[in-house]
Scaffold this motif. Structure first.
Motif, PDB file in Angstrom:
ATOM      1  N   GLY A 123       0.820  -1.210   0.000  1.00  0.00           N
ATOM      2  CA  GLY A 123       0.000   0.000   0.000  1.00  0.00           C
ATOM      3  C   GLY A 123       0.847   1.250   0.000  1.00  0.00           C
ATOM      4  O   GLY A 123       0.532   2.245  -0.670  1.00  0.00           O
ATOM      5  N   THR A 124       1.963   1.215   0.730  1.00  0.00           N
ATOM      6  CA  THR A 124       2.830   2.394   0.786  1.00  0.00           C
ATOM      7  C   THR A 124       3.509   2.625  -0.564  1.00  0.00           C
ATOM      8  O   THR A 124       3.649   3.766  -1.022  1.00  0.00           O
ATOM      9  N   ALA A 125       3.877   1.550  -1.234  1.00  0.00           N
ATOM     10  CA  ALA A 125       4.479   1.682  -2.573  1.00  0.00           C
ATOM     11  C   ALA A 125       3.465   2.238  -3.562  1.00  0.00           C
ATOM     12  O   ALA A 125       3.804   3.074  -4.414  1.00  0.00           O
ATOM     13  N   LEU A 126       2.211   1.814  -3.435  1.00  0.00           N
ATOM     14  CA  LEU A 126       1.157   2.380  -4.303  1.00  0.00           C
ATOM     15  C   LEU A 126       0.997   3.869  -4.023  1.00  0.00           C
ATOM     16  O   LEU A 126       0.817   4.674  -4.937  1.00  0.00           O
ATOM     17  N   ALA A 127       1.102   4.249  -2.759  1.00  0.00           N
ATOM     18  CA  ALA A 127       1.002   5.672  -2.409  1.00  0.00           C
ATOM     19  C   ALA A 127       2.166   6.455  -3.012  1.00  0.00           C
ATOM     20  O   ALA A 127       1.980   7.547  -3.573  1.00  0.00           O
ATOM     21  N   ARG A 128       3.361   5.887  -2.950  1.00  0.00           N
ATOM     22  CA  ARG A 128       4.529   6.564  -3.558  1.00  0.00           C
ATOM     23  C   ARG A 128       4.290   6.789  -5.042  1.00  0.00           C
ATOM     24  O   ARG A 128       4.574   7.850  -5.595  1.00  0.00           O
ATOM     25  N   ALA A 129       3.729   5.764  -5.692  1.00  0.00           N
ATOM     26  CA  ALA A 129       3.484   5.865  -7.138  1.00  0.00           C
ATOM     27  C   ALA A 129       2.448   6.942  -7.429  1.00  0.00           C
ATOM     28  O   ALA A 129       2.595   7.733  -8.374  1.00  0.00           O
TER      29      ALA A 129
END
Ligand SMILES: Nc1ncnc2c1ncn2[C@@H]1O[C@H](COP(=O)(O)OP(=O)(O)O)[C@@H](O)[C@H]1O
Ligand SMILES: O=C(O)[C@@H](O)C(=O)COP(=O)(O)O
Length: 431
Positions: A238-244
């Motif tokens: 989820g955090t990687a999706l937020a970064r993207a």
């Protein structure tokens, strides 16, 4: 992107929300009212309040449930209701947030919830991983490692409700669903998002990850998947999706500047229902007043809880933190009462003590250790929304909430998270 997350427990929701907010995505946390008998949770009806920011702004909304160890049917009903709320509010991608240590039993509920979300979303399947390198959870060849050791060799093997006795997340998930479960190995991740996306099939795809960079590849694959998918995992994906999303929009909210409302300190209470090694260490390091909750005493002595209420009421200075923790001896209570009843006794007692402290004694700040415990406490306090602030440790943010007419500060700590000094240090940065 509007990321709509369904978290199977409250501390998992806070873990995800804290990390996503720190990544720069406006984030809200919603806690549905407990389900009425025979009905799934009547999640909040104010759809316009679900996502922060304007209609075209990227944001994340997390619905925090207490379904990790609930009966499968209830878990599926509540997760489906929460996902529908998020879709109705404009979620462009659903995210199934489960534990980075895959907390579940052979009955579920990770698999059944995954199947239900896939059906609701009209997706081919889920894609993700429990790996959350920031919490020292990694996955290689389908084996989940916690703090560098295989899951089944970690303290999670002795969890009171979800003892994890197999380290293969492929086997663990396959036991919970009839859908195909496939693995994308780490070597494929190193070849990039296109290869990962091409490996996504029907059913549930678990992808190896050792680093945050691997999670960024997985996020890119999810966002470029040829067919609709549901993202799934610990807080890492989820955090990687937020970064993207932040990189794509160029809009970043600085959580360090969005101060939470100040909550005047009128009382500080620690409620430790977690039996994890990390929480035991935090309890041992806490030097203040403490009391112990023994489920066997709660089951046989109807004055046990009243005595704890009396002890709280008699304190000279309520602003000095006081700790009420569960007894360290788990096996005997479970042998005599059964795991579920022992757990319910402790969760219920801690929830009642939270309500007494806040609404009878005027306590303002609560630190709660444990996901099931936090779910019981927030439900008893009637908390339906959390304003999430800065993290005091990775995945452990302070939040401000309303309980009745009271505004309170809550630190809802995942059992496994935080260093030994957290029960003392956390108050220094409280709202
Ligand atoms: N001594 C004990 N005997 C039986 N159950 C216990 C004991 N101590 C804690 N528990 C139960 O174990 C569960 C811990 O779950 P949780 O609060 O989610 O913590 P964690 O975040 O570590 O998973 C709770 O239901 C709690 O009531
Ligand atoms: O992913 C994690 O480890 C946490 O977000 C989490 O799910 C915590 O659950 P509890 O261990 O029940 O606090």
């Amino acid at each position: 992107m509007r990321l709509g997350a369904i978290a199977d427990d409250v501390t998992g929701a806070c873990d995800l929300a804290g990390r996503v907010a720190e990544a720069g995505l406006p984030t809200t946390v919603l806690l549905p009212a407990p389900p009425a008998p025979g009905h799934p949770s009547p999640t909040t009806e104010h759809h316009e309040d679900v996502f922060a920011g304007g209609d075209d702004a990227s944001a994340c909304a997390v619905v925090a449930l207490k379904v990790r160890t609930a009966p499968v049917g209830q878990a599926v009903d509540e997760a489906t209701a929460a996902a529908q709320l998020l879709l109705d509010a404009g979620a462009s991608l659903l995210y199934q947030k489960y534990c980075s240590t895959f907390d579940s039993t052979p009955a579920g509920n990770i698999g059944p919830i995954a199947d239900a979300l896939v059906a609701l979303a009209g997706a081919d399947g889920t894609v993700g991983t429990p790996a959350t390198p920031g919490a020292r959870r990694t996955q290689y060849e389908g084996i989940l490692f916690a703090d560098g050791v295989p899951l089944a060799e970690s303290p999670m093997r002795d969890h009171p409700l979800t003892p994890m006795r197999d380290s293969s997340v492929v086997r663990l998930l396959a036991a919970q669903t009839a859908a195909p479960v496939s693995l994308v190995p780490w070597e494929a991740v190193q070849r990039g998002a296109a290869e990962v996306a091409s490996a996504i099939g029907a059913g549930h795809t678990l992808v190896d990850a050792l680093t945050e960079g691997d999670l960024d590849v997985i996020a890119a694959a999810i966002l470029s998947a040829p067919r609709p998918v549901v993202a799934a995992g610990g807080a890492g994906v989820g955090t990687a999706l937020a970064r993207a999303a932040v990189a794509a929009s160029g809009q970043r909210v600085d959580i360090s500047r969005s101060q939470l409302p100040e909550v005047p300190v009128t009382g500080r209470l620690l409620l430790a229902g977690s039996a994890s090694a990390a929480t035991r260490a935090q309890t041992a390091a806490f030097a203040g007043e403490r009391h112990t909750l023994d489920p066997l005493a709660l089951a046989t002595d109807d004055r046990a809880l009243d005595r704890l209420r009396d002890a709280l009421a008699a304190r000279a200075d309520h602003r000095e933190p006081v700790l009420i923790g569960s007894a360290p001896e788990v096996a005997r209570a479970q042998a005599e009462l059964g795991a579920e009843r022992a757990a319910a006794l402790i969760e219920g007692a801690l929830a009642e003590l939270a309500a007494f402290a806040v609404h009878e004694l005027g306590y303002s700040h609560l630190l709660v250790a444990g996901g099931e415990t936090s779910g019981a406490v927030t439900a008893r306090l009637g908390v339906q929304r959390l304003l999430v602030g800065q993290q005091v440790a990775p995945g452990v943010p302070w939040a401000v909430a309303r309980s009745g007419e009271r505004e309170i500060a809550l630190l809802l700590k995942s059992g496994n998270f935080g260093g030994p000094g957290l029960f003392t240090d956390a108050w220094e940065v409280a709202p």
